[in-house]
Design a protein around this motif. Structure first.
Motif, short mmCIF file in Angstrom:
data_model
loop_
_atom_site.label_atom_id
_atom_site.label_comp_id
_atom_site.label_asym_id
_atom_site.label_seq_id
_atom_site.Cartn_x
_atom_site.Cartn_y
_atom_site.Cartn_z
N PRO A 491 0.82 -1.23 0.00
CA PRO A 491 0.00 0.00 0.00
C PRO A 491 0.85 1.27 0.00
O PRO A 491 0.48 2.27 -0.64
N PHE A 492 1.95 1.25 0.71
CA PHE A 492 2.85 2.40 0.76
C PHE A 492 3.48 2.63 -0.61
O PHE A 492 3.54 3.76 -1.11
N ARG A 493 3.92 1.56 -1.25
CA ARG A 493 4.52 1.65 -2.58
C ARG A 493 3.52 2.21 -3.59
O ARG A 493 3.86 3.10 -4.38
N GLU A 494 2.31 1.67 -3.59
CA GLU A 494 1.32 2.10 -4.58
C GLU A 494 0.95 3.57 -4.40
O GLU A 494 0.74 4.29 -5.39
N MET A 495 0.86 4.01 -3.17
CA MET A 495 0.57 5.41 -2.90
C MET A 495 1.66 6.30 -3.48
O MET A 495 1.39 7.27 -4.20
N LEU A 496 2.92 5.98 -3.19
CA LEU A 496 4.03 6.79 -3.68
C LEU A 496 4.10 6.79 -5.20
O LEU A 496 4.31 7.83 -5.83
N ALA A 497 3.92 5.62 -5.79
CA ALA A 497 4.03 5.51 -7.25
C ALA A 497 2.98 6.36 -7.94
O ALA A 497 3.26 6.99 -8.98
N THR A 498 1.79 6.43 -7.40
CA THR A 498 0.73 7.23 -8.02
C THR A 498 1.02 8.71 -7.89
O THR A 498 0.88 9.47 -8.86
N VAL A 499 1.42 9.15 -6.71
CA VAL A 499 1.71 10.57 -6.51
C VAL A 499 2.88 11.02 -7.38
O VAL A 499 2.92 12.15 -7.88
N LEU A 500 3.84 10.11 -7.60
CA LEU A 500 5.05 10.46 -8.35
C LEU A 500 4.89 10.28 -9.85
O LEU A 500 5.77 10.68 -10.62
N ARG A 501 3.79 9.69 -10.28
CA ARG A 501 3.64 9.29 -11.69
C ARG A 501 3.84 10.44 -12.66
O ARG A 501 4.49 10.28 -13.70
N HIS A 502 3.30 11.60 -12.37
CA HIS A 502 3.46 12.76 -13.26
C HIS A 502 4.06 13.93 -12.49
O HIS A 502 3.57 15.06 -12.56
N SER A 503 5.11 13.66 -11.74
CA SER A 503 5.73 14.68 -10.90
C SER A 503 7.23 14.73 -11.14
O SER A 503 7.85 13.71 -11.43
N GLY A 504 7.78 15.91 -10.97
CA GLY A 504 9.24 16.06 -11.00
C GLY A 504 9.81 16.02 -9.60
O GLY A 504 11.02 16.04 -9.41
N GLY A 505 8.92 16.00 -8.62
CA GLY A 505 9.36 15.98 -7.23
C GLY A 505 8.19 15.73 -6.31
O GLY A 505 7.02 15.81 -6.71
N ILE A 506 8.52 15.44 -5.07
CA ILE A 506 7.50 15.23 -4.05
C ILE A 506 7.99 15.86 -2.76
O ILE A 506 9.15 15.70 -2.36
N ARG A 507 7.11 16.63 -2.13
CA ARG A 507 7.38 17.15 -0.79
C ARG A 507 6.64 16.25 0.19
O ARG A 507 5.44 16.04 0.05
#
Length: 751
Positions: A491-507
């Motif tokens: 669940p942690f992996r899937e959450m991160l992968a979705t948020v990062l899918r169209h991002s150049g960065g994550i805060r």
């Protein structure tokens, strides 16, 4: 999420790499007694040992610099949330024995997370003397044998079976990624998730050679003439284009996580329904291709909805999410009925396959939630849990509505992709930087669909600090550390992968929560909580792996109270930190800019403070006094603020950024502060859009409810209180002047 403490004090209860798993000795001070639920027969020393065995801190160092013991009753309730019964000495002794035996009952650990290039060992438990072998199956299907190492561990009796422990070395040539470990002994095969993560995330390396800057904003507050009353994904694309043309490398936005699918909508982007999927409120209706194929009467209806919603753009006082959502939902339901072309249908089906069961379950929750209130007994009924016959019956009955909510997420994915592409086309090196909230609401999609990996009966918060002396309860359920590992961190992996899918960065908001979180048992005040430790090597490693795969920079909001090793650890893993100008001090003086961290995003302010124009004027003192949030008189607060401000102005004068003995105009001081920030070595600088247009109102006043202050509902406005639309930024002198000043200062600072 919160206003950080200005004091970065050490915290004894935060585990260091050397002491995080140690057992307390009998000579150590026992945990305190106190809150209801404590039995007089419970030995506090035994309780403390049990708490430490399960990663629960029995004491902590507060913002006042003093140690505080956690009450025994609180420890018992926090342990209960972990599935550990500590109500009597007999139970405590049983649970201590269980904690020691638990690894021996498993052939393999539930998950193994290691760093690439670092030798890893895995303990395999089998009947004593039984031949055993272990191997790894990589993501690409390769099978790699593991070598057993010559490590002798005395066998032990486990549930009537003499059990031995064999130690294997993890194969070194798996490569980064999500793999599987398998072990076989006595005809039994066991599996475990193997995650090989980067030792150091390298995505920010380019920034060390050529630092960058960008805009930070609350997207919902930033509108254009084409908006439907709130900022949307198309507005994000336009803002990125405008900022990119002026040298910006990114646009940092608030969390775009999905809220409830029914009104009233939760205003706070930091209290979402799920962190994996996105909020359809941000959809630009006109950007949906199927709109063009609506029949004329229905197109006319959409046009009428659009016309009414656009009137809301003129309101500079408060956003009305509910009106906007109602209008957009009506339009979306009309468009959903349009038959998609073969290529569009294939694209939709491909997205749904990729999103998998998580999307299906979220859409099911949305469809049910449209008919049931958040506090309906259904959500707590174990016979209605996800996967139950009742839930599956509803999945069949609500199939069409489930399809609608899956479709909405596909549209969000498409429009986010377009926004990121627009940002990159404008010359941004990073583009869109998404924000990851700490958690979700207690009555949310994730709380229902992921309840198997969340801890029950507790919520996340913060102990008392200088801003909130009664502590904070954010009403968000935490991950259950053990169950999350048992789920292979999926669940942690899937959450991160979705948020990062169209991002150049994550805060990552409150990244310190990857190390420990303050758990508040249900019914307790926020003061009566305890810190619970997480496997930070695993959490940070997985974050680094998913960011590596996305090519994204990670920025951790590491403000607050912590031990120095935490920041050092994050830096060593390639995670950028966060520095806020007003919180960086050297004693009672501002920290000289050259002493800021290299690996950080530094900015003048944060969304929990007024925009710089308001902060310079002391608006936060006036507001907090009016709301009854001050612990002392407004006069004392203002005197302290003015003294601090004068020291900052003195530093600006010393650096030649303001004329001697001249405070400068409001705009001059704001630009001088940003030029000062450009003198830091920090690889990224942040410019708040509110500072660029002269806004004075804070987006969020910590410690208040929406009845006291319109948190997260303030539209972007200028110093005169008039709405600022993206369309006007091209000709906005104040906007252009600040961005030009920052670009000039950053360019001058580059080698």
């Amino acid at each position: 999420m919160k206003a950080p403490s200005q004091q970065h004090a050490t915290s004894p209860e935060t585990p260091s790499p050397e002491t995080s798993s140690r057992e307390p000795s009998p000579s150590e001070a026992p945990a305190g007694n106190g809150t209801p639920g404590t039995s007089a027969s419970v030995n506090p020393e035994l309780l403390r040992w049990l708490a430490e065995a399960y990663g629960v801190g029995t004491s902590y160092q507060g913002w006042d610099g003093q140690p505080h013991d956690v009450a025994a009753g609180t420890l018992i309730r926090v342990l209960a949330a972990l599935g550990v019964d500590a109500h009597t000495d007999q139970l405590i002794e049983h649970e201590l024995a269980e904690a020691e035996l638990a690894p021996w009952r498993r052939m393999l650990p539930p998950a193994v997370v290691i760093q690439e290039g670092t030798p890893g060992q895995v303990s395999v438990h089998v009947p004593h003397g039984a031949p055993v072998r272990m191997w790894a199956v990589t993501e690409d299907g390769r099978e790699l044998g593991a070598v057993q190492e010559d490590v002798w561990v005395e066998p032990r009796e486990v549930d009537g079976t003499l059990t031995g422990r064999a130690t294997f070395a993890v194969p070194q040539n798996t490569g980064l990624g999500w793999h599987t470990l398998r072990a076989e002994a006595a005809g039994v095969v066991a599996e475990a998730t193997l995650v090989v993560t980067p030792a150091r995330l390298s995505t920010a390396a380019d920034l060390e050679q050529r630092r960058g800057w960008g805009l930070a904003t609350q997207l919902y507050s930033v509108r254009s003439k084409r908006s439907w009353g709130v900022g949307d994904f198309a507005d994000l694309a336009e803002l990125a284009a405008v900022a990119g043309a002026r040298g910006a490398d990114y646009v940092l936005v608030n969390p775009l996580h999905a809220a409830d699918p029914v009104s009233p909508l939760e205003p706070s982007p930091y209290s979402p329904s799920t962190r994996r999927f996105f909020n359809p409120l941000y959809l630009r209706i006109e950007a949906i291709p199927e709109l063009a194929y609506l029949k004329p009467k229905k197109q006319s209806l959409v046009h009428s909805l659009m016309k009414q919603a656009r009137k809301l753009n003129k309101d500079a006082i408060r956003l009305d999410r509910d009106k906007v959502y109602s209008a957009k939902l009506a339009a979306l339901e009309l468009i959903f009925a349009v038959r998609r072309s073969p290529s569009r249908q294939l694209a939709f089906e491909d997205y749904c396959r990729r999103a998998g069961a998580g999307l299906d379950d979220f859409a099911l929750w949305c469809a049910i939630r449209e008919d049931l209130d958040a506090d309906d007994p259904f959500w707590a009924d174990p016979t209605a849990a996800l996967g139950s016959p009742l839930a599956e019956k509803l999945r069949a009955e609500l199939a069409e509505r489930i399809e609608f909510h899956r479709w909405l997420q596909w549209l969000c994915d498409e429009q986010l992709e377009s926004a990121q592409q627009a940002a990159r086309n404008a010359g941004m090196r990073l583009g869109v930087v998404n924000d990851l909230a700490v958690g979700v609401d207690l009555q949310s999609s994730d709380a229902w669909t992921l309840q198997g990996v969340l801890a029950p009966g507790v919520s996340v918060g913060a102990p008392p600090d200088m801003y909130n002396q009664l502590g904070q309860d954010w009403h968000q359920p935490p991950w259950h550390p053990t169950r999350l590992a048992e789920a292979g961190y999926k669940p942690f992996r899937e959450m991160l992968a979705t948020v990062l899918r169209h991002s150049g960065g994550i805060r990552v908001d409150h990244i310190l929560g990857f190390f420990r979180l303050w758990w508040v048992p249900e019914g307790n005040s926020p003061v009566d909580g305890a810190y619970v430790r997480f496997d930070h090597d695993a959490m940070i490693g997985i974050l680094a792996l998913e960011a590596h795969r996305a090519g994204a920079v990670v920025i951790g909001e590491d403000l607050g109270t912590f031990e120095p090793w935490v920041r050092d650890y994050l830096a060593a893993r390639g995670i950028l930190g966060t520095s806020i100008l007003w919180f960086e001090n050297d004693g009672d003086a501002p920290l000289p800019p050259e002493r800021y961290r290299l690996q950080a995003l530094s900015s003048v302010n944060t969304h929990d403070l007024p925009p710089t124009a308001g902060y310079l004027a002391g608006d936060h003192v006036t507001l907090r006094n009016a709301l009854g949030l001050l612990e002392r008189s407004a006069e004392e607060e203002r005197l302290e603020h003015n003294a601090k401000l004068e020291k900052m102005l003195d530093l600006l004068r010393q650096r030649g950024l303001l004329s001697a003995n001249d405070a400068g105009s409001e705009q001059e001081r704001i630009e001088a502060l940003h030029r000062l920030l450009a003198q830091t070595p920090s690889v990224l600088l942040g410019v708040a859009l509110v500072d660029a247009v002269g806004e004075r109102r804070v987006q969020n006043q910590p410690g208040t409810t929406s009845a006291q202050y319109p948190n997260w509902q303030v539209p972007l406005a200028n110093s005169d209180g008039d709405s600022v639309l993206i369309d006007s930024l091209e000709a906005d002198d104040r906007f252009n002047s600040l961005l030009a000043a920052v670009e000039e200062a950053v360019r001058a600072s580059r080698p």
